[in-house]
Scaffold this motif. Structure first.
Motif, PDB file in Angstrom:
ATOM      1  N   CYS A   1       7.937  -0.908  -5.446  1.00 49.04           N
ATOM      2  CA  CYS A   1       7.898  -1.986  -4.449  1.00 49.04           C
ATOM      3  C   CYS A   1       7.991  -1.432  -3.037  1.00 49.04           C
ATOM      4  O   CYS A   1       7.316  -1.911  -2.115  1.00 49.04           O
ATOM      5  CB  CYS A   1       9.034  -2.971  -4.710  1.00 49.04           C
ATOM      6  SG  CYS A   1       8.853  -3.921  -6.235  1.00 49.04           S
ATOM      7  N   GLU A   2       8.823  -0.404  -2.838  1.00 46.07           N
ATOM      8  CA  GLU A   2       8.947   0.208  -1.515  1.00 46.07           C
ATOM      9  C   GLU A   2       7.660   0.919  -1.109  1.00 46.07           C
ATOM     10  O   GLU A   2       7.240   0.860   0.049  1.00 46.07           O
ATOM     11  CB  GLU A   2      10.118   1.178  -1.514  1.00 46.07           C
ATOM     12  CG  GLU A   2      11.478   0.482  -1.646  1.00 46.07           C
ATOM     13  CD  GLU A   2      12.609   1.457  -1.887  1.00 46.07           C
ATOM     14  OE1 GLU A   2      12.330   2.685  -1.940  1.00 46.07           O
ATOM     15  OE2 GLU A   2      13.759   1.019  -2.036  1.00 46.07           O
ATOM     16  N   LYS A   3       7.010   1.584  -2.078  1.00 49.95           N
ATOM     17  CA  LYS A   3       5.755   2.292  -1.783  1.00 49.95           C
ATOM     18  C   LYS A   3       4.631   1.313  -1.444  1.00 49.95           C
ATOM     19  O   LYS A   3       3.837   1.552  -0.522  1.00 49.95           O
ATOM     20  CB  LYS A   3       5.337   3.133  -2.986  1.00 49.95           C
ATOM     21  CG  LYS A   3       6.272   4.280  -3.321  1.00 49.95           C
ATOM     22  CD  LYS A   3       6.084   5.459  -2.405  1.00 49.95           C
ATOM     23  CE  LYS A   3       6.893   6.653  -2.877  1.00 49.95           C
ATOM     24  NZ  LYS A   3       6.770   7.812  -1.936  1.00 49.95           N
ATOM     25  N   LEU A   4       4.560   0.211  -2.192  1.00 47.12           N
ATOM     26  CA  LEU A   4       3.498  -0.778  -1.957  1.00 47.12           C
ATOM     27  C   LEU A   4       3.731  -1.550  -0.668  1.00 47.12           C
ATOM     28  O   LEU A   4       2.781  -1.942   0.009  1.00 47.12           O
ATOM     29  CB  LEU A   4       3.404  -1.737  -3.144  1.00 47.12           C
ATOM     30  CG  LEU A   4       2.938  -1.136  -4.465  1.00 47.12           C
ATOM     31  CD1 LEU A   4       3.050  -2.163  -5.592  1.00 47.12           C
ATOM     32  CD2 LEU A   4       1.489  -0.643  -4.356  1.00 47.12           C
ATOM     33  N   ASP A   5       5.005  -1.815  -0.357  1.00 49.19           N
ATOM     34  CA  ASP A   5       5.386  -2.515   0.882  1.00 49.19           C
ATOM     35  C   ASP A   5       4.657  -3.850   1.023  1.00 49.19           C
ATOM     36  O   ASP A   5       4.043  -4.145   2.049  1.00 49.19           O
ATOM     37  CB  ASP A   5       5.099  -1.623   2.095  1.00 49.19           C
ATOM     38  CG  ASP A   5       5.763  -2.164   3.363  1.00 49.19           C
ATOM     39  OD1 ASP A   5       6.781  -2.884   3.248  1.00 49.19           O
ATOM     40  OD2 ASP A   5       5.253  -1.871   4.467  1.00 49.19           O
TER      41      ASP A   5
END
Length: 342
Positions: free
Chosen positions: A137-141
């Motif tokens: 989720c953090e990578k996709l933002d």
């Protein structure tokens, strides 16, 4: 855009772009797996995934038919196996197959976040991989994905909406995640009135509805909470539905129960109780002279007393004290039997 199909995805890119997007999503999830799980242990999820992907499987040849089949492999109780996708996967050991299913679930969430597909309702969530999912989720933002993931009680993503009501197995959060993946609600600016209406209509009303169990109303309020304009749009849909229900059902509602407007014909017993009730009111008001013995014999036999002087218990027809002075409504119990008062 909303996808209410149970099994088929809506692909948002051309066939020529699809495989390239898929390989980038696979690469992203592999990096996360290596970082979180490591590949040194033969029992780790990352080791099992790498072992399969490095044993001659050529994912660069997978097109739309293969990815459609792969998506169905990840569904719960699916009868589609990895051999449908690629024959080289036919002899994959069961434990490795389970690891691959979890891995590709995350790949399809990455494809959604990259705006490659709108998932079907049968897509599953990620189980027992808190750190991997949070990192994805953090990578996709993606604004809405981060919001919904943050609601999960085990997620480390900060959220002002993380409350105790979600600590009951998090079924609501899991339903919301699956619902989100079937929309193009990447951020609050992507939320349109017609899509909100479609979601609402698919969950509220009569009959078998595809989103009945998905807590759609609360979902819509959560994803629009950051924008007063979009939140007001959702609340207007709710209000219009309530109005339409009132127009369609003109019955009066009292104390949570629907009361029919049809005229009910009273039985002889009910007429007798009604006459006795009126006499009781006259006596209580001091507006009627009476002979104690004859009046009670005629109007207040034992079976009738409970119905007339009831405090409003379920099934009572005429709660006498509720119609008198307000202070008598506080009386809930009479310790002495009524027959012993005379």
């Amino acid at each position: 855009m909303i996808n209410l199909n149970k099994n088929s995805a809506i692909w948002l890119v051309s066939d020529e772009q699809l495989n390239g997007e898929f390989r980038q999503a696979v690469s992203l999830v592999r990096q996360i797996y290596r970082k979180v799980h490591g590949v040194s242990s033969t029992t780790s999820l990352a080791y099992k995934v790498e072992a399969v992907l490095n044993c001659g499987v050529d994912i660069s040849r997978w097109g739309r038919p293969e990815l459609d089949a792969l998506l169905q492999v990840t569904f719960r109780d699916s009868e589609v196996t990895l051999s449908y996708v690629d024959r080289t996967l036919a002899n994959t050991p069961p434990s490795y197959g389970t690891a691959l299913s979890q891995f590709f679930r995350m790949v399809f969430i990455a494809l959604w976040g990259r705006r490659v597909l709108i998932a079907p309702l049968s897509i599953q969530t990620i189980n027992h991989q808190v750190e991997c999912f949070d990192m994805l989720c953090e990578k996709l933002d993606v604004e809405s994905l981060t919001l919904i993931r943050g609601l999960h009680p085990e997620s480390k993503i900060a959220s002002i909406f993380k409350r105790g009501e979600f600590n009951d197995g998090s079924s609501r959060v899991n339903f919301w995640l699956r619902l989100l993946l079937s929309t193009n609600f990447y951020g609050v600016d992507d939320i349109q009135s017609e899509d909100c209406q479609k979601l609402f209509d698919s969950a509220n009303g009569v009959g078998v509805l595809p989103l009945r169990r998905y807590y759609v109303n609360d979902f819509l309020l959560s994803v629009t909470a950051a924008c007063e304009e979009k939140k007001a749009l959702v609340e207007a849909i709710f209000a219009q539905y309530k109005i339409s229900k009132l127009v369609a059902k003109p019955e009066r509602v009292r104390l949570g129960r629907r009361v029919s407007t049809k005229v009910k014909v009273k039985t002889a017993a009910e007429e007798s109780v009604l006459r006795s009730f009126e006499v009781a009111q006259q006596l209580a008001s001091g507006n009627r002279d009476f002979d104690f013995k004859e009046t009670f014999k005629a109007h207040f036999p034992s079976p009738r007393i409970r119905e007339i002087f009831s405090l409003g218990e379920e099934g009572a027809r005429f709660p006498f004290l509720n119609g008198r002075i307000r202070k008598y409504r506080r009386l809930r119990f009479i310790s002495t039997p009524f027959s012993d008062l005379f």
